[in-house]
Design an enzyme around this catalytic site. Structure first.
Site, PDB file in Angstrom:
ATOM      1  N   ASN A   1     -11.024  -7.121  -4.629  1.00 37.48           N
ATOM      2  CA  ASN A   1     -11.765  -5.895  -4.331  1.00 37.48           C
ATOM      3  C   ASN A   1     -12.667  -5.454  -5.470  1.00 37.48           C
ATOM      4  O   ASN A   1     -13.717  -4.852  -5.255  1.00 37.48           O
ATOM      5  CB  ASN A   1     -10.796  -4.765  -3.954  1.00 37.48           C
TER       6      ASN A   1
ATOM      7  N   GLU B   1      -3.593 -12.315  -1.664  1.00 42.17           N
ATOM      8  CA  GLU B   1      -3.537 -11.992  -3.090  1.00 42.17           C
ATOM      9  C   GLU B   1      -2.138 -11.429  -3.373  1.00 42.17           C
ATOM     10  O   GLU B   1      -1.754 -10.418  -2.791  1.00 42.17           O
ATOM     11  CB  GLU B   1      -4.618 -10.930  -3.356  1.00 42.17           C
TER      12      GLU B   1
ATOM     13  N   SER C   1      -4.383  -1.719  -0.688  1.00 37.98           N
ATOM     14  CA  SER C   1      -5.591  -2.308  -1.279  1.00 37.98           C
ATOM     15  C   SER C   1      -5.977  -1.630  -2.581  1.00 37.98           C
ATOM     16  O   SER C   1      -6.758  -2.179  -3.346  1.00 37.98           O
ATOM     17  CB  SER C   1      -6.770  -2.276  -0.312  1.00 37.98           C
TER      18      SER C   1
HETATM   19  P1  NAD Z   1      -4.200   1.354  10.183  1.00 39.84           P
HETATM   20  O1  NAD Z   1      -4.541   2.778  10.174  1.00 39.84           O
HETATM   21  O2  NAD Z   1      -4.872   0.462  11.190  1.00 39.84           O
HETATM   22  O3  NAD Z   1      -2.629   1.190  10.419  1.00 39.84           O
HETATM   23  C1  NAD Z   1      -1.666   1.914   9.733  1.00 39.84           C
HETATM   24  C2  NAD Z   1      -0.442   2.016  10.632  1.00 39.84           C
HETATM   25  O4  NAD Z   1       0.625   2.562   9.893  1.00 39.84           O
HETATM   26  C3  NAD Z   1      -0.660   2.923  11.835  1.00 39.84           C
HETATM   27  O5  NAD Z   1      -0.288   2.241  13.017  1.00 39.84           O
HETATM   28  C4  NAD Z   1       0.280   4.080  11.565  1.00 39.84           C
HETATM   29  O6  NAD Z   1       0.819   4.657  12.734  1.00 39.84           O
HETATM   30  C5  NAD Z   1       1.344   3.419  10.730  1.00 39.84           C
HETATM   31  N1  NAD Z   1       2.107   4.393   9.954  1.00 39.84           N
HETATM   32  C6  NAD Z   1       1.627   5.452   9.267  1.00 39.84           C
HETATM   33  N2  NAD Z   1       2.644   6.092   8.683  1.00 39.84           N
HETATM   34  C7  NAD Z   1       3.772   5.434   8.999  1.00 39.84           C
HETATM   35  C8  NAD Z   1       5.141   5.616   8.702  1.00 39.84           C
HETATM   36  N3  NAD Z   1       5.564   6.631   7.971  1.00 39.84           N
HETATM   37  N4  NAD Z   1       6.034   4.736   9.189  1.00 39.84           N
HETATM   38  C9  NAD Z   1       5.624   3.708   9.940  1.00 39.84           C
HETATM   39  N5  NAD Z   1       4.335   3.488  10.261  1.00 39.84           N
HETATM   40  C10 NAD Z   1       3.425   4.347   9.796  1.00 39.84           C
HETATM   41  O7  NAD Z   1      -4.427   0.835   8.715  1.00 39.84           O
HETATM   42  P2  NAD Z   1      -4.674  -0.654   8.200  1.00 39.84           P
HETATM   43  O8  NAD Z   1      -6.133  -0.913   8.129  1.00 39.84           O
HETATM   44  O9  NAD Z   1      -3.811  -1.583   8.972  1.00 39.84           O
HETATM   45  O10 NAD Z   1      -4.176  -0.545   6.689  1.00 39.84           O
HETATM   46  C11 NAD Z   1      -2.806  -0.583   6.371  1.00 39.84           C
HETATM   47  C12 NAD Z   1      -2.654  -0.897   4.900  1.00 39.84           C
HETATM   48  O11 NAD Z   1      -3.281  -2.143   4.619  1.00 39.84           O
HETATM   49  C13 NAD Z   1      -3.289   0.097   3.964  1.00 39.84           C
HETATM   50  O12 NAD Z   1      -2.500   0.214   2.823  1.00 39.84           O
HETATM   51  C14 NAD Z   1      -4.640  -0.542   3.615  1.00 39.84           C
HETATM   52  O13 NAD Z   1      -5.132  -0.120   2.387  1.00 39.84           O
HETATM   53  C15 NAD Z   1      -4.225  -1.990   3.555  1.00 39.84           C
HETATM   54  N6  NAD Z   1      -5.325  -2.947   3.756  1.00 39.84           N
HETATM   55  C16 NAD Z   1      -6.270  -2.727   4.696  1.00 39.84           C
HETATM   56  C17 NAD Z   1      -7.290  -3.657   4.858  1.00 39.84           C
HETATM   57  C18 NAD Z   1      -8.352  -3.451   5.914  1.00 39.84           C
HETATM   58  O14 NAD Z   1      -9.372  -4.136   5.873  1.00 39.84           O
HETATM   59  N7  NAD Z   1      -8.142  -2.573   6.870  1.00 39.84           N
HETATM   60  C19 NAD Z   1      -7.317  -4.801   4.062  1.00 39.84           C
HETATM   61  C20 NAD Z   1      -6.320  -4.999   3.115  1.00 39.84           C
HETATM   62  C21 NAD Z   1      -5.325  -4.073   2.970  1.00 39.84           C
END
Ligand code: NAD
Length: 715
Positions: A513, A475, A442
């Protein structure tokens, strides 16, 4: 007698008109169809050998309703007529023109011979109004077949008799819900609601419609019979008085009176039920002519229908790239976003490899998907077999080797540059050189993340919104080196999962964002000025936003906002952050441990019964708690202008290159009020000169964040 849009067949003395507009995948109502319906009625009435008429469709759907681009065109003709003939003559012409379909339908109903509609597939809007004007309706009971009047969703309302007829078919509160929500219903529901007379599963509805004409064929609508009574009785009756005050309050609560189409439904039903049927139709037509000319309908048709359809059909897809073939994707990270992406992909027939660091995490991700699918089963939308097929498409793993034959990889791991770098490098080691690698980041620039793969041309941002299964926007972010093959692949993927894409260039916060963060910032700054929190939240909703900025901040996490602010300060210096916002976030997170909804403590307290209420201490934290000091109109303007101005800046900077994307992205990505048509259309909605004047006043009072970008001043 020849028709272009209808294929005519006779079964003894019954005429069956199969609607089948040539060269179109879907039947829609346009001027030609109206002319031919007129001709059809005339023929059925004149030909003594014809006993009655069945209207059906040869296509896989009955019809999607009126051609909305035609409605847009008739508004343009109205403006021209005003300029050439004056307002009165233009109004008379416009009323005649916009009420023509209603008059044709009434002729069907009163022509003296029975008409029946045989409905299969989608039958929406103006075409369901056609069915409602028929004396008998038979509907297929299968998954595809739905009837509904969704006009309110594009700023209109059913103005070809639908409002008047539906309110005479069922109790008023049920009719209002059906009309105001605009959601289609299946055959079983339609039968219960009295919207159709018969439903069928294993038999052609045309056969049943013909049988009805043969055996009964009553050519008088219920409301044209002497003994007709409205299902809810009179409006001015004890029962009516139970319905109307509540309906009015609910309408205000849901729309803040921002939607003329919804208001017309309420007025049309209320006034219409008090007068004879033909007068009610006239009231409906008068309201329709007004709503059709409203700036809200113009803005909503443009963005929610025309622009959205163009983007969905690939308006931004590079033409020279042949269709890609995506069958299997890899998703790295089985957290909130990764699980959501895996779910929508499998739901749409893709095989998915879902990878995380441990099998516990993979299983937790799969369990959250299982919950989503099971909910669909309990709602009757999926069968147990379909659920199992969907789940079997998702292979959970902790080994990167499982990714070797995927067509696209999307990483959704922690928002941490080092973690993402490691993951991307490992992915690149196993996948083929033609595989597109994408990030759901993000905040991190796509251009710099691309350094971790072999070919930066094949690296792209595919940014989803949370919750992935509900949010319709994706996006797509082009890094400096992203090539057209990557863009086409990303767009093809978004099309497969049936979401709406916008394509933007790389920058901090991309497009959505940036606007949302401004919205939340404005809420924080109001709080710092002493605007009572309830007033902040209510004014945002009155302006048309779906949730207040404080509630939104709680949803995404105040701690996340605090982290982003610190990261921005570290990367760009302290001038890049607002000190008042910094102070508020510091209080909330560091002093009081209020991280938002996730720990039950944010700007709101989250109670065990699922309800929330503003944290009482907030009112002691702001310097001034008297709502009379603040002008609600100004607060509403601040919320919308801060987002619209940011959108204009993203266009000036070349981040967003197409106004349609800014508009569609703002409504589907972060809930910018649909009645404005989106962040850029909002300028037209307000009027450019007026927009600049209001922004100038806000700038004088609140500073340079309200400065009008040069591109608009000079436009
Ligand atoms: P989250 O913490 O729920 O999930 C992240 C997952 O990645 C976890 O299950 C973790 O174990 C896994 N992980 C971490 N390191 C890893 C690795 N080396 N190999 C494999 N898996 C690994 O986070 P999220 O909210 O799902 O966010 C994930 C991404 O999406 C981020 O980049 C975030 O910025 C982006 N994002 C989040 C949102 C939101 O509203 N939460 C919206 C848009 C984008």
């Amino acid at each position: 007698m020849t028709f272009k849009n209808f294929e005519i067949e006779y079964d003894k003395n019954i005429l069956v008109a199969y609607w089948n507009t040539p060269d179109r995948s879907m039947n829609v109502i346009d001027k030609n169809v109206m002319d031919e319906l007129d001709k059809l009625i005339y023929h059925v009435v004149e030909d003594e050998s014809v006993k009655g008429c069945v209207i059906a469709s040869r296509k896989k759907d009955f019809s999607g309703g009126a051609d909305l681009s035609l409605l847009e065109e008739s508004k343009r003709q109205y403006d021209k007529a005003v300029a050439e003939q004056g307002e009165e003559a233009a109004n008379i012409w416009f009323f005649e023109d916009s009420s023509r379909l209603s008059r044709i339908y009434r002729r069907i109903e009163t022509c003296g011979k029975p008409f029946a509609a045989a409905i299969h597939g989608v039958c929406l809007g103006g075409s369901f109004e056609l069915a409602l004007a028929c004396h008998h309706r038979v509907m297929v009971a299968d998954k595809r077949t739905k009837v509904g009047l969704p006009e309110v969703k594009v700023g209109l309302f059913p103005g070809a008799g639908g409002t008047t007829r539906v309110s005479r078919l069922m109790e008023t509160d049920q009719a209002l819900q059906f009309l105001l929500k605009g959601n289609p219903v299946d055959a079983n529901k339609a039968l219960k609601m009295n919207l159709v007379h018969e439903i069928c599963a294993d038999i052609d509805p045309v056969v049943l419609a013909k049988q009805w004409i043969e055996s009964k064929g009553d050519a008088v609508a219920p409301w044209d019979k002497k003994d007709f009574k409205n299902p809810s009785g009179k409006v001015f009756s004890p029962k009516g008085m139970m319905v109307w005050p509540a309906a009015n309050a609910l309408y205000r609560k849901e729309t803040y009176n921002n939607y003329p189409g919804a208001r017309a439904i309420l007025t049309g039903v209320y006034e219409g039920l008090q007068v004879p049927f033909d007068l009610a139709l006239k009231i409906e037509s008068r309201l329709f002519a007004n709503v059709l000319r409203s700036k809200e309908a113009e803005a909503m048709i443009r963005t929610l229908f025309l622009s959205k359809n163009e983007l969905d059909k690939g308006a931004r897809r590079p033409e020279e790239i042949p269709p890609t073939s995506i069958k299997k994707i890899g998703v790295i990270g089985a957290g909130l976003m990764g699980a959501g992406i895996a779910y929508v992909s499998a739901q749409n027939g893709l095989d998915v490899v879902l990878l995380d660091t441990t099998m516990e995490k993979v299983e937790a991700g799969k369990e959250s998907i299982n919950k989503l699918v099971s909910k669909q089963v309990s709602r009757g939308k999926l069968s147990e077999d379909e659920k199992n097929t969907l789940l079997s498409r998702i292979e959970g793993t902790m080994y990167y080797n499982s990714l070797k034959d995927v067509d696209l990889v999307i990483e959704a791991v922690f928002e941490d540059r080092a973690v993402k770098e490691g993951v991307l490098k490992t992915v690149q080691e196993v996948v083929g050189l033609n595989t597109i690698i994408a990030s759901n980041t993000s905040t991190l620039p796509i251009t710099s993340l691309a350094d971790n793969v072999t070919d930066a041309g094949k690296f792209i941002g595919i940014h989803f919104f949370s919750p992935v299964d509900k949010m319709m926007l994706v996006e797509i972010i082009k890094g400096e080196k992203t090539n057209n093959f990557a863009v086409a692949t990303a767009l093809d993927f978004v099309r497969i999962i049936k979401k709406t894409p916008i394509v933007v260039n790389d920058s901090r916060g991309f497009y959505a964002n940036r606007c949302v963060l401004n919205y939340v910032l404005e809420g924080h700054l109001m709080f710092a000025e002493g605007v009572p929190p309830a007033m902040i939240e209510n004014c945002a909703k009155m302006a048309g936003m779906p949730v207040g900025p404080l509630a939104l901040n709680d949803e995404v996490g105040i701690d996340l906002g605090w982290k982003i602010l610190q990261a921005t300060k570290k990367d760009l210096g302290s001038d890049a952050v607002n000190p008042k916002q910094e102070e508020i976030l510091y209080w909330m997170v560091e002093s009081y441990g209020r991280h938002g909804k996730k720990n039950g403590k944010g700007f709101y307290d989250y109670h065990e019964d699922g309800k929330k209420s503003l944290w009482p201490k907030l009112s002691t934290m702001c310097p001034n708690v008297n709502s009379q000091f603040f002008d609600a109109e100004e607060l509403k303007n601040r919320f919308l202008f801060t987002q619209s101005l940011e959108a204009l800046r993203t266009m000036q900077e070349g981040i967003v290159t197409d106004q349609r994307e800014a508009d569609v992205g703002s409504i589907f990505g972060f809930g910018f009020p649909p009645f404005t048509g989106g962040t850029i259309s909002f300028v037209d909605y307000i009027g450019k000169d007026n927009f600049i004047q209001i922004a100038n006043e806000l700038e004088k009072k609140f500073g340079p964040r309200f400065e009008v970008p040069k591109s608009l001043r000079e436009h």
